[in-house]
Enzyme design. Structure first.
Site, PDB file in Angstrom:
ATOM      1  N   ARG A 135      10.470   1.781 -21.384  1.00 22.46           N
ATOM      2  CA  ARG A 135      10.831   0.337 -21.361  1.00 22.46           C
ATOM      3  C   ARG A 135      10.725  -0.395 -22.732  1.00 22.46           C
ATOM      4  O   ARG A 135      11.588  -1.176 -23.239  1.00 22.46           O
ATOM      5  CB  ARG A 135       9.684  -0.426 -20.652  1.00 22.46           C
ATOM      6  CG  ARG A 135       9.870  -0.442 -19.089  1.00 22.46           C
ATOM      7  CD  ARG A 135       8.573  -0.814 -18.205  1.00 22.46           C
ATOM      8  NE  ARG A 135       9.085  -1.008 -16.996  1.00 22.46           N
ATOM      9  CZ  ARG A 135       8.132  -0.858 -16.079  1.00 22.46           C
ATOM     10  NH1 ARG A 135       6.787  -0.495 -16.250  1.00 22.46           N
ATOM     11  NH2 ARG A 135       8.244  -0.619 -14.760  1.00 22.46           N
TER      12      ARG A 135
ATOM     13  N   ASP B  98       6.535   3.393 -19.370  1.00 21.84           N
ATOM     14  CA  ASP B  98       6.235   1.925 -20.149  1.00 21.84           C
ATOM     15  C   ASP B  98       6.895   2.164 -21.575  1.00 21.84           C
ATOM     16  O   ASP B  98       7.416   1.535 -22.229  1.00 21.84           O
ATOM     17  CB  ASP B  98       4.974   1.740 -20.266  1.00 21.84           C
ATOM     18  CG  ASP B  98       4.114   2.123 -18.822  1.00 21.84           C
ATOM     19  OD1 ASP B  98       3.432   1.231 -18.665  1.00 21.84           O
ATOM     20  OD2 ASP B  98       4.120   3.239 -18.562  1.00 21.84           O
TER      21      ASP B  98
ATOM     22  N   HIS C 248      -2.004   3.249 -18.216  1.00 21.27           N
ATOM     23  CA  HIS C 248      -0.937   2.854 -17.629  1.00 21.27           C
ATOM     24  C   HIS C 248      -1.428   1.546 -17.021  1.00 21.27           C
ATOM     25  O   HIS C 248      -1.629   1.510 -15.637  1.00 21.27           O
ATOM     26  CB  HIS C 248      -0.302   3.719 -16.645  1.00 21.27           C
ATOM     27  CG  HIS C 248       0.802   3.150 -15.741  1.00 21.27           C
ATOM     28  ND1 HIS C 248       1.851   2.718 -16.357  1.00 21.27           N
ATOM     29  CD2 HIS C 248       0.863   2.954 -14.670  1.00 21.27           C
ATOM     30  CE1 HIS C 248       2.907   2.276 -15.339  1.00 21.27           C
ATOM     31  NE2 HIS C 248       2.029   2.410 -14.213  1.00 21.27           N
TER      32      HIS C 248
ATOM     33  N   ARG D 205      -7.006  -4.758  -7.366  1.00 24.46           N
ATOM     34  CA  ARG D 205      -6.662  -3.395  -7.689  1.00 24.46           C
ATOM     35  C   ARG D 205      -7.674  -2.206  -7.754  1.00 24.46           C
ATOM     36  O   ARG D 205      -7.461  -1.175  -7.244  1.00 24.46           O
ATOM     37  CB  ARG D 205      -6.349  -3.392  -9.468  1.00 24.46           C
ATOM     38  CG  ARG D 205      -5.119  -3.992  -9.600  1.00 24.46           C
ATOM     39  CD  ARG D 205      -4.736  -3.861 -11.111  1.00 24.46           C
ATOM     40  NE  ARG D 205      -3.323  -4.200 -11.242  1.00 24.46           N
ATOM     41  CZ  ARG D 205      -2.713  -3.743 -12.488  1.00 24.46           C
ATOM     42  NH1 ARG D 205      -3.453  -3.140 -13.447  1.00 24.46           N
ATOM     43  NH2 ARG D 205      -1.555  -3.936 -12.665  1.00 24.46           N
TER      44      ARG D 205
HETATM   45  P1  NAD Z   1       5.646   2.956  -0.568  1.00 27.22           P
HETATM   46  O1  NAD Z   1       4.548   2.215   0.037  1.00 27.22           O
HETATM   47  O2  NAD Z   1       6.999   2.441  -0.750  1.00 27.22           O
HETATM   48  O3  NAD Z   1       5.502   4.607  -0.270  1.00 27.22           O
HETATM   49  C1  NAD Z   1       4.134   4.983  -0.289  1.00 27.22           C
HETATM   50  C2  NAD Z   1       4.292   6.212   0.737  1.00 27.22           C
HETATM   51  O4  NAD Z   1       3.310   7.174   0.750  1.00 27.22           O
HETATM   52  C3  NAD Z   1       4.643   5.827   2.160  1.00 27.22           C
HETATM   53  O5  NAD Z   1       5.968   6.491   2.615  1.00 27.22           O
HETATM   54  C4  NAD Z   1       3.644   6.457   3.070  1.00 27.22           C
HETATM   55  O6  NAD Z   1       3.943   6.923   4.325  1.00 27.22           O
HETATM   56  C5  NAD Z   1       3.237   7.615   2.178  1.00 27.22           C
HETATM   57  N1  NAD Z   1       1.793   8.106   2.527  1.00 27.22           N
HETATM   58  C6  NAD Z   1       0.680   7.361   2.646  1.00 27.22           C
HETATM   59  N2  NAD Z   1      -0.588   8.318   2.725  1.00 27.22           N
HETATM   60  C7  NAD Z   1       0.124   9.585   2.996  1.00 27.22           C
HETATM   61  C8  NAD Z   1      -0.491  10.673   2.939  1.00 27.22           C
HETATM   62  N3  NAD Z   1      -1.799  10.976   3.138  1.00 27.22           N
HETATM   63  N4  NAD Z   1       0.502  11.933   2.951  1.00 27.22           N
HETATM   64  C9  NAD Z   1       1.668  11.838   2.633  1.00 27.22           C
HETATM   65  N5  NAD Z   1       2.392  10.557   2.681  1.00 27.22           N
HETATM   66  C10 NAD Z   1       1.584   9.268   2.498  1.00 27.22           C
HETATM   67  O7  NAD Z   1       5.209   2.719  -2.016  1.00 27.22           O
HETATM   68  P2  NAD Z   1       5.866   3.157  -3.483  1.00 27.22           P
HETATM   69  O8  NAD Z   1       6.556   1.708  -3.828  1.00 27.22           O
HETATM   70  O9  NAD Z   1       6.546   4.365  -3.376  1.00 27.22           O
HETATM   71  O10 NAD Z   1       4.746   3.181  -4.398  1.00 27.22           O
HETATM   72  C11 NAD Z   1       4.016   4.350  -4.356  1.00 27.22           C
HETATM   73  C12 NAD Z   1       2.803   4.403  -5.378  1.00 27.22           C
HETATM   74  O11 NAD Z   1       3.478   4.633  -6.801  1.00 27.22           O
HETATM   75  C13 NAD Z   1       1.989   3.318  -5.769  1.00 27.22           C
HETATM   76  O12 NAD Z   1       0.698   3.456  -5.961  1.00 27.22           O
HETATM   77  C14 NAD Z   1       2.602   2.564  -6.842  1.00 27.22           C
HETATM   78  O13 NAD Z   1       1.805   1.585  -7.498  1.00 27.22           O
HETATM   79  C15 NAD Z   1       2.908   3.906  -7.682  1.00 27.22           C
HETATM   80  N6  NAD Z   1       3.774   3.587  -8.839  1.00 27.22           N
HETATM   81  C16 NAD Z   1       3.485   3.898 -10.036  1.00 27.22           C
HETATM   82  C17 NAD Z   1       4.242   3.943 -11.111  1.00 27.22           C
HETATM   83  C18 NAD Z   1       3.569   4.555 -12.187  1.00 27.22           C
HETATM   84  O14 NAD Z   1       4.357   4.450 -13.660  1.00 27.22           O
HETATM   85  N7  NAD Z   1       2.566   5.507 -12.554  1.00 27.22           N
HETATM   86  C19 NAD Z   1       5.364   2.976 -11.167  1.00 27.22           C
HETATM   87  C20 NAD Z   1       5.650   2.532  -9.826  1.00 27.22           C
HETATM   88  C21 NAD Z   1       4.672   2.796  -8.814  1.00 27.22           C
END
Ligand code: NAD
Length: 318
Positions: A155, A152, A179, A92
């Site tokens: 949920r 969360d 989180h 992580r």
């Molecule tokens: P994903 O891999 O499907 O999508 C990430 C996107 O970011 C990709 O399309 C990639 O091309 C783009 N990207 C990477 N670098 C970039 C840049 N410099 N500029 C613009 N775009 C860029 O991932 P995901 O499943 O959509 O998850 C995204 C993030 O959200 C992860 O870090 C995940 O852990 C987080 N997330 C957070 C929560 C929350 O509650 N905070 C919940 C779920 C997921």
């Protein structure tokens, strides 16, 4: 003219979370214009086309997007979901360093395009990224915050409501802190309707929410993401709609109380963590003080220590 009539939301990252958020915002009409931006041109253009094709049935008036950051210009709210995903064998903390580095490259340019926007971090680890964002750019307090434990908490409320057959809307409780694994439920102040949750009784007159049941509900919330990721590779729909809900609190100046991740709370003003916060057009107007019992205070202290360590591990100092 209402703020909605001229509002622009940018979603950065057209992956599973960004597209779910844009889709939810489009259906709910969270903003009048939604811009989707991603470095992956082919992907973002395909997603914008797909989302556009449902326009007839949506409330948002238009969706635009592309791989040129110019599409984000003049946004009222920018939600950042872009980032790397955890790879097999990657810790992580490695992920945190990678996503902080992406943020460092991207955020100053986004702020140039949208100097008046409110910035909402969703990318994980969201509290670390939210704190880093406040150090990368110099914006007034409250203009940068994270989606925190809004998902969360949703949920949690769903699990409590389902246990007793009461609408999720009548359950009032929040997950707060990190989180992540050290988050916890504010059970001591939780209510169902106006009845304290711990006093809720079943048909037999017995207390329903025993300490064991509360622990197991809290555990289920903490482990929900792991379970979903194991089954489908990512969590996206619930975070998508949670994100849209936060955007509406800002664009509509709703002055809603949401557990977003924010710097400046009395819990520890020097880091970002989720506490109940007043959210409106200027972002986080004020993180609120909380009444915690001794057990909750100990969990909060643990969450703060965990977050301080994570922040330091990516080279920032709280
Ligand atoms: P994903 O891999 O499907 O999508 C990430 C996107 O970011 C990709 O399309 C990639 O091309 C783009 N990207 C990477 N670098 C970039 C840049 N410099 N500029 C613009 N775009 C860029 O991932 P995901 O499943 O959509 O998850 C995204 C993030 O959200 C992860 O870090 C995940 O852990 C987080 N997330 C957070 C929560 C929350 O509650 N905070 C919940 C779920 C997921």
């Amino acid at each position: 003219m209402s703020s909605f009539d001229t509002s622009k939301l940018t979603v950065v990252g057209a992956g599973s979370v960004g597209t779910a958020l844009a889709y939810a915002a489009q259906i709910r009409g969270s903003a009048s214009t939604i811009a989707l931006y991603d470095v992956n041109e082919q992907k973002v253009e395909a997603e914008v086309l797909d989302l556009s094709h449902g326009s007839q049935f949506m409330l948002a008036s238009q969706i635009i997007g592309g791989a040129n950051m110019e599409v984000t210009a003049g946004s009222d709210v920018v939600v950042i979901t872009a980032g790397a995903k955890q790879q097999p064998g990657q810790t992580r903390l490695d992920l945190a360093a990678k996503n902080v580095s992406i943020l460092e490259g991207m955020l100053p340019k986004l702020v140039e395009y949208s100097p008046e926007a409110i910035y909402i971090l969703v990318t994980n680890p969201v509290d670390v990224l939210t704190f880093a964002a406040t150090q990368i750019v110099d914006l007034p307090a409250g203009r940068i915050f994270g989606s925190g434990t809004v998902l969360d908490s949703s949920r949690l409320r769903w699990l409590v409501g389902r246990t007793i057959g009461v609408s999720v809307r009548s359950v009032h409780s929040m997950m707060i802190g990190e989180h992540g694994d050290s988050e916890f439920a504010m059970w001591s102040s939780a209510t169902i309707g106006q009845i304290p949750l711990r006093e809720w009784t079943g048909d037999d007159g017995e207390q329903v929410f025993t300490p064991e049941l509360l622990d197991s509900i809290e555990d289920e919330v903490i482990n929900a993401a792991y379970r979903i990721i194991e089954g489908k590779g990512a969590t996206n729909y619930a975070i998508g709609i949670s994100g849209a809900r936060i955007v509406e609190a800002v664009i509509g100046d709703q002055k809603s109380i949401l557990p977003v991740s924010t710097v400046g709370s009395s819990a520890d003003p020097a880091i970002a963590l989720s506490v109940p916060s007043l959210v409106g057009r200027s972002g986080v107007i004020r993180p609120l003080d909380m009444a915690l019992d001794d057990a909750e205070q100990a969990k909060l202290d643990h969450s703060i220590a965990t977050l301080r360590e994570s922040i330091a591990s990516v080279g920032y100092q709280p």
